[in-house]
Scaffold this motif. Structure first.
Motif, PDB file in Angstrom:
ATOM      1  N   ASP A  48       0.512  -0.642  -0.038  1.00 34.50           N
ATOM      2  CA  ASP A  48       0.088   0.229  -0.045  1.00 34.50           C
ATOM      3  C   ASP A  48       0.829   0.994  -0.031  1.00 34.50           C
ATOM      4  O   ASP A  48       0.491   2.042   0.161  1.00 34.50           O
ATOM      5  CB  ASP A  48      -1.149   0.048   0.790  1.00 34.50           C
ATOM      6  N   GLY A  49       2.428   0.609  -0.192  1.00 41.02           N
ATOM      7  CA  GLY A  49       2.867   2.067  -0.262  1.00 41.02           C
ATOM      8  C   GLY A  49       4.026   1.904  -1.417  1.00 41.02           C
ATOM      9  O   GLY A  49       4.455   0.592  -1.144  1.00 41.02           O
ATOM     10  N   TYR A  50       4.468   2.994  -2.300  1.00 40.69           N
ATOM     11  CA  TYR A  50       5.685   2.395  -3.635  1.00 40.69           C
ATOM     12  C   TYR A  50       6.274   3.501  -3.252  1.00 40.69           C
ATOM     13  O   TYR A  50       6.244   5.164  -3.447  1.00 40.69           O
ATOM     14  CB  TYR A  50       4.702   2.673  -4.637  1.00 40.69           C
ATOM     15  N   PHE A  51       7.979   3.155  -3.505  1.00 42.16           N
ATOM     16  CA  PHE A  51       9.139   4.343  -3.475  1.00 42.16           C
ATOM     17  C   PHE A  51       9.724   4.314  -4.034  1.00 42.16           C
ATOM     18  O   PHE A  51      10.363   3.177  -4.757  1.00 42.16           O
ATOM     19  CB  PHE A  51       9.590   3.851  -1.591  1.00 42.16           C
ATOM     20  N   CYS A  52      10.416   5.121  -4.940  1.00 45.98           N
ATOM     21  CA  CYS A  52      11.430   5.371  -6.455  1.00 45.98           C
ATOM     22  C   CYS A  52      12.110   6.502  -6.511  1.00 45.98           C
ATOM     23  O   CYS A  52      11.575   7.398  -5.774  1.00 45.98           O
ATOM     24  CB  CYS A  52      10.728   5.188  -7.648  1.00 45.98           C
ATOM     25  N   ALA A  53      12.848   6.217  -7.398  1.00 48.06           N
ATOM     26  CA  ALA A  53      13.988   8.385  -7.262  1.00 48.06           C
ATOM     27  C   ALA A  53      13.884   8.075  -8.744  1.00 48.06           C
ATOM     28  O   ALA A  53      12.819   7.175  -9.745  1.00 48.06           O
ATOM     29  CB  ALA A  53      15.030   7.902  -6.449  1.00 48.06           C
ATOM     30  N   GLY A  54      14.921   8.636  -9.404  1.00 52.05           N
ATOM     31  CA  GLY A  54      15.242   8.830 -10.825  1.00 52.05           C
ATOM     32  C   GLY A  54      15.204   7.979 -11.618  1.00 52.05           C
ATOM     33  O   GLY A  54      15.091   8.084 -13.033  1.00 52.05           O
ATOM     34  N   ASP A  55      15.463   6.857 -10.802  1.00 51.32           N
ATOM     35  CA  ASP A  55      15.794   5.916 -11.795  1.00 51.32           C
ATOM     36  C   ASP A  55      14.765   5.204 -12.960  1.00 51.32           C
ATOM     37  O   ASP A  55      14.909   4.475 -14.177  1.00 51.32           O
ATOM     38  CB  ASP A  55      16.662   4.828 -11.863  1.00 51.32           C
ATOM     39  N   ALA A  56      12.994   5.311 -12.020  1.00 51.67           N
ATOM     40  CA  ALA A  56      12.342   5.060 -12.457  1.00 51.67           C
ATOM     41  C   ALA A  56      11.700   5.683 -13.506  1.00 51.67           C
ATOM     42  O   ALA A  56      12.096   7.081 -13.494  1.00 51.67           O
ATOM     43  CB  ALA A  56      11.002   5.216 -11.163  1.00 51.67           C
ATOM     44  N   PRO A  57      10.871   4.652 -14.131  1.00 55.45           N
ATOM     45  CA  PRO A  57      11.084   5.542 -16.103  1.00 55.45           C
ATOM     46  C   PRO A  57      10.318   6.768 -16.291  1.00 55.45           C
ATOM     47  O   PRO A  57       9.091   6.430 -15.280  1.00 55.45           O
ATOM     48  CB  PRO A  57      11.030   4.094 -16.612  1.00 55.45           C
TER      49      PRO A  57
END
Length: 389
Positions: A48-57
């Motif tokens: 129920d929570g998603y985290f990413c950074a600048g590599d995610a397209p």
């Protein structure tokens, strides 16, 4: 509010590939997510929570949540380069403590090796909107020379030698020989490091990290969920983050943002550097490791060369085992952002799941630290301390 004990890392997965010409970046993210969920004993419907950074397209979390068909109520795409994924552990814990989510998925993936990016030796295209653009980019800064400047200054200030830096690579290679997925598995000597081609004085080729495809993922969960899973309990006990820039012109290249993020993490955890059984330290270059160890308090400033020399970082023989998967220097550096891999190996050590040849005995307290951006100009630092319960 302290984050100590508020969240646990229940799932951890490192993608086995180091070159993925047949996969998209989104696919690599999804495969890493699947692996981490399976490791935790959860499904995507639990997230129920998603985290990413600048590599995610694409549009970052918006694109990836849609691609992976997740139903989440909280997203975060804070980006401070390679250290983003260490900061994500704390941000996920914050979200969990605030009731924003209970199961946070954090993913990293990229394919710079397949795309043939000269990420360390070529000047990066800048954006005219950057406030530093007009002052710095006419000189063509590259990643490697922004670290080489720090190494040169450290050598000038403190007498650090190329041979001392080489010991960091030697330790990483001793560990990588046991990692079947590592890009560089051959054990190297100090002489081989200092005799490898010079890339940016005083950094040699073997002072530099590998460039790889791949990625990884972690699952951060609330305490009650961690207790319900059949996995070893690894809890977050301390975290700190800090930026460092040009300091209004008061430039000192001999220290990193770890001088602020480290003490914050240690204070929250209520422990000292000497309590750590294992450390995962971002190793984009050998100088990165040496400076961060000093700044985190494992030795006095300027004494890092002495600390890392003579095998002191080698598991089983040294005083401070580090990067037992081979790290970015030998194992992998996916998407040119190695922070998440530091968390992964720390979790393996705390679970007792590292390779038997490098597993630290009685490992119940570990630190993972990263520096994202450019050490010689502006970067973000993030420190997390984890404990086996």
């Amino acid at each position: 509010m302290s984050l100590k004990g508020k969240a646990y890392i229940a799932g951890a997965f490192e993608h086995p590939t180091r070159k993925a010409p047949d996969k998209s970046v989104a696919q690599l993210h999804a495969e890493c997510a699947k692996g981490a969920l399976e490791d935790a004993g959860l499904t995507k419907d639990d997230v129920d929570g998603y985290f990413c950074a600048g590599d995610a397209p694409g549009m970052g979390p918006l694109s990836m949540v849609d691609y992976m068909d997740l139903r989440v109520r909280h997203i975060d795409s804070t980006d401070i380069g390679g250290s983003s994924y260490l900061m994500m552990v704390a941000h996920a814990a914050e979200a969990i403590a605030a009731g924003r989510c209970n199961v946070a998925l954090c993913t990293l993936a990229g394919r710079p090796r397949s795309e043939g990016q000269a990420t360390g030796t070529a000047a990066r295209a800048g954006n005219p909107a950057q406030p530093d653009m007009m002052f710095e980019y006419p000189f063509g800064p590259t990643v490697v020379n922004m670290y080489a400047m720090c190494a040169a200054r450290h050598m000038y200030e403190f007498g650090t030698t190329s041979e001392q830096l080489a010991w960091i690579k030697v330790a990483a290679s001793h560990h990588a020989q046991w990692n079947e997925h590592a890009m560089l598995r051959d054990v190297v000597t100090v002489e081989e490091v200092v005799n490898s081609p010079m890339i940016a004085d005083p950094l040699h080729r073997l002072d530099c990290c590998v460039i790889s495809d791949g990625g990884g993922a972690i699952i951060v969960v609330a305490r009650e969920i961690a207790k319900s899973l059949k996995r070893p309990l690894v809890k977050l006990v301390g975290a700190g983050e800090a930026p460092k820039g040009q300091m209004g012109g008061k430039i000192d290249l001999t220290y990193s943002g770890a001088v602020w993020s480290g003490p914050a993490a240690f204070a929250e955890a209520g422990v000292k550097p000497s309590d750590m059984k294992y450390v995962s330290i971002y190793d984009s270059f050998t100088i990165t490791v040496l400076m961060q160890l000093e700044d985190l308090g494992f030795c006095e400033k300027g004494k890092g060369g002495r600390l890392v020399a003579d095998g002191n970082l080698i598991s089983g023989t040294g005083k401070l085992p580090f990067n037992t998967d081979g790290g970015g220097l030998c194992n992998n550096h996916p998407a040119n952002r190695g922070g998440l891999t530091k968390v992964l190996e720390a979790v393996r050590q705390l679970r007792g799941e590292a390779h038997p040849k490098v597993q630290v005995k009685h490992c119940d307290l570990a630190l993972a630290h990263g520096t994202g951006g450019l050490l010689g100009s502006r970067h973000g630092s993030a420190t997390v301390i984890m404990e086996r319960e």
